[in-house]
Design an enzyme around this catalytic site. Structure first.
Site, PDB file in Angstrom:
ATOM      1  N   ARG A 233      13.652  16.581 -34.119  1.00 44.10           N
ATOM      2  CA  ARG A 233      14.353  17.527 -32.858  1.00 44.10           C
ATOM      3  C   ARG A 233      15.610  17.353 -33.125  1.00 44.10           C
ATOM      4  O   ARG A 233      16.299  18.233 -32.127  1.00 44.10           O
ATOM      5  CB  ARG A 233      13.729  16.549 -31.791  1.00 44.10           C
ATOM      6  CG  ARG A 233      12.520  16.507 -31.398  1.00 44.10           C
ATOM      7  CD  ARG A 233      12.099  15.505 -30.142  1.00 44.10           C
ATOM      8  NE  ARG A 233      12.774  16.216 -28.826  1.00 44.10           N
ATOM      9  CZ  ARG A 233      12.725  15.323 -27.959  1.00 44.10           C
ATOM     10  NH1 ARG A 233      12.452  13.908 -27.890  1.00 44.10           N
ATOM     11  NH2 ARG A 233      13.483  15.824 -26.798  1.00 44.10           N
ATOM     12  N   HIS A 264      21.144  14.814 -25.743  1.00 39.61           N
ATOM     13  CA  HIS A 264      21.125  14.025 -24.591  1.00 39.61           C
ATOM     14  C   HIS A 264      22.204  13.084 -24.407  1.00 39.61           C
ATOM     15  O   HIS A 264      22.353  12.264 -25.187  1.00 39.61           O
ATOM     16  CB  HIS A 264      19.935  13.064 -24.586  1.00 39.61           C
ATOM     17  CG  HIS A 264      18.588  13.822 -25.090  1.00 39.61           C
ATOM     18  ND1 HIS A 264      18.252  14.217 -26.135  1.00 39.61           N
ATOM     19  CD2 HIS A 264      17.394  14.180 -24.187  1.00 39.61           C
ATOM     20  CE1 HIS A 264      16.959  14.717 -26.197  1.00 39.61           C
ATOM     21  NE2 HIS A 264      16.634  14.835 -25.069  1.00 39.61           N
ATOM     22  N   HIS A 276      11.043   6.867 -23.101  1.00 39.66           N
ATOM     23  CA  HIS A 276       9.922   7.250 -22.222  1.00 39.66           C
ATOM     24  C   HIS A 276       9.086   5.977 -21.765  1.00 39.66           C
ATOM     25  O   HIS A 276       8.680   5.887 -20.700  1.00 39.66           O
ATOM     26  CB  HIS A 276       8.788   8.189 -22.827  1.00 39.66           C
ATOM     27  CG  HIS A 276       9.451   9.715 -23.076  1.00 39.66           C
ATOM     28  ND1 HIS A 276      10.142  10.166 -24.180  1.00 39.66           N
ATOM     29  CD2 HIS A 276       9.216  10.627 -22.295  1.00 39.66           C
ATOM     30  CE1 HIS A 276      10.543  11.207 -24.191  1.00 39.66           C
ATOM     31  NE2 HIS A 276       9.915  11.613 -22.912  1.00 39.66           N
ATOM     32  N   ASP A 349      18.002  13.621 -17.248  1.00 40.54           N
ATOM     33  CA  ASP A 349      16.651  13.612 -17.702  1.00 40.54           C
ATOM     34  C   ASP A 349      15.722  13.133 -16.612  1.00 40.54           C
ATOM     35  O   ASP A 349      15.890  13.047 -15.478  1.00 40.54           O
ATOM     36  CB  ASP A 349      16.704  12.537 -18.869  1.00 40.54           C
ATOM     37  CG  ASP A 349      15.920  12.862 -19.964  1.00 40.54           C
ATOM     38  OD1 ASP A 349      14.942  13.540 -19.762  1.00 40.54           O
ATOM     39  OD2 ASP A 349      16.428  12.373 -21.198  1.00 40.54           O
TER      40      ASP A 349
END
Length: 425
Positions: A233, A264, A276, A349
């Site tokens: 990513r 981020h 997460h 986020d």
């Protein structure tokens, strides 16, 4: 001849008057001649020559020319006046709704509660997610999803942000419609920034066809550990590579009418655990954070004018030893806005991620994010979540933890962004 005429002119008014003093006559003559030559008794300066036509043209051009800075200021003032008029017409519920972005579940406009959240709770936007079933049949067809998006916009009092997180590679929501697409790592390895630009441009065109106007991308984290948690990513291992290719990509998006979002902040390129499922910690010095993690932001905030910046779930003790970045005034207001000078929309986020939800509920985290300087909250799934957050925000207003001026500031930033990207007329 001229003197004779002047003498006659002098004598005519003196006829019938005995003039025996020759000296008196000479004095009168000298005064008359001095007056005709523009000298003597008059105190006025000699008249200057008219400027040449070229000089007149230059003066006129200089008078009518307006510096670019004045044009920008004038445009900004006009935008602020327009936004302020909208803001003044909004109720408190409408203002609070603008702060929220929804990840609805399912693909039924009514049953999912999306219609109610758009029309009655005044949410600022929503995002399509493959994992939430948003693209299940019949909405795996471009025309059907476009009609879905259009209906939501029709029901909104203020135009919605409608988007997804289209990064390519592992996070490629457009794959449902257009098949596999290159990752950020692929773009960075291409050796050609135009390749990244063209991907951003093409994806923006496809997103607009689906009724989307926002992409929660690009990732601007700098890879510094192996194996990286974010895998493919990221665009590369140096801040220069990241800012070059991510900058080209976001230009491709935004020059084709899709908002981009740098993420981020303050940086996930060195984490060893997934946010997460828990809160990762980055034990870097402030100097290392500035030289590595902040570097792409320093470049891109000036050069690429991103619509939004996402602040994430990570603990950086060098910045704030107690609060995760998106809940930290030291990080958001202190670093992102204060030191880096960003005054656009700051996006949270997902507040349902483990790094936040293990300690704070959705309402608490929303209030803390706004206190920190965040403008738009990602987290609610349904009308119940939205109602709970709104109740918590109103309680924070009553207690003084938040002020009306603070809410208005975020709403103003959001409306300005929507106006500048052509969503708000």
């Amino acid at each position: 001849m001229r003197l004779s005429i002047l003498q006659n002119q002098v004598y005519r008014p003196l006829r019938g008057i005995a003039v025996t003093n020759f000296t008196l006559w000479m004095c009168l003559m000298m005064l008359l001649l001095a007056g005709c030559s523009g000298q003597g008794g008059s105190s006025s300066a000699p008249a200057k020559a008219d400027p040449t036509p070229k000089a007149q043209a230059q003066d006129q051009a200089q008078a009518t020319k307006m510096p670019d800075s004045m044009k920008t200021e004038t445009k900004s003032q006009a935008e602020l006046r327009k936004v302020q008029a909208v803001l003044n017409s909004m109720t408190l519920d409408q203002k609070l709704g603008q702060l929220l972005t929804v990840e609805y579940k399912g693909n039924n406009y009514e049953d999912s509660g999306l219609h109610f959240m758009v029309s009655q709770q005044f949410i600022g936007g929503y995002y399509y997610q493959t994992v939430n079933g948003n693209f299940d049949p019949p909405y795996n067809q471009i025309s059907n999803l476009a009609a879905f998006s259009h209906q939501a916009q029709q029901d909104a009092k203020i135009p919605l942000l409608i988007g997804t997180d289209q990064e390519g590679g592992l996070v490629s929501r457009l794959e449902t419609f257009h098949g596999p697409l290159p990752s950020a790592q692929d773009m960075g390895a291409s050796g050609n920034p135009s390749y990244a630009y063209n991907q951003g441009k093409q994806w923006a065109i496809w997103m607009r066809e689906l009724g989307m106007n926002t992409d929660l991308a690009p990732v601007v984290d700098v890879q510094t550990v192996d194996p990286p948690v974010l895998a493919s990513r990221m665009f590369g291992r140096s801040s220069k590579t990241v800012s070059t290719y991510a900058g080209a990509f976001i230009d491709g998006l935004q020059q084709n009418h899709v908002l981009g979002c740098l993420k981020h902040f303050p940086g996930l390129g060195s984490i060893n655990s997934d946010p997460h499922f828990g809160l990762p910690t980055v034990n870097r010095s402030k100097a290392d954070l500035e030289n590595i993690d902040f570097a792409p932001y320093k470049t891109m905030l000036k050069k690429n004018n991103p619509a939004m910046v996402m602040v994430t779930d990570v603990l950086d003790p060098a910045l704030d030893p107690k609060l995760p970045a998106e809940l930290s005034p030291k990080t958001v207001n202190g670093i992102l806005r204060g030191e880096l000078g960003y005054n656009g929309v700051v996006f949270s986020d997902d507040l349902n991620m483990g790094g936040i939800s293990q300690t704070w509920n959705l309402s608490q985290a929303t209030v803390l994010s706004l206190v920190a300087g965040v403008d738009m909250i990602e987290g609610p799934f349904n009308p119940h979540d939205v109602a709970t957050i709104v109740t918590g925000l109103k309680q924070a207003l009553q207690s003084g933890q938040l002020t009306q001026a603070r809410i208005d500031l975020s709403v103003q930033r959001i409306l300005l962004m929507k106006l500048r990207f052509g969503m708000l007329s």
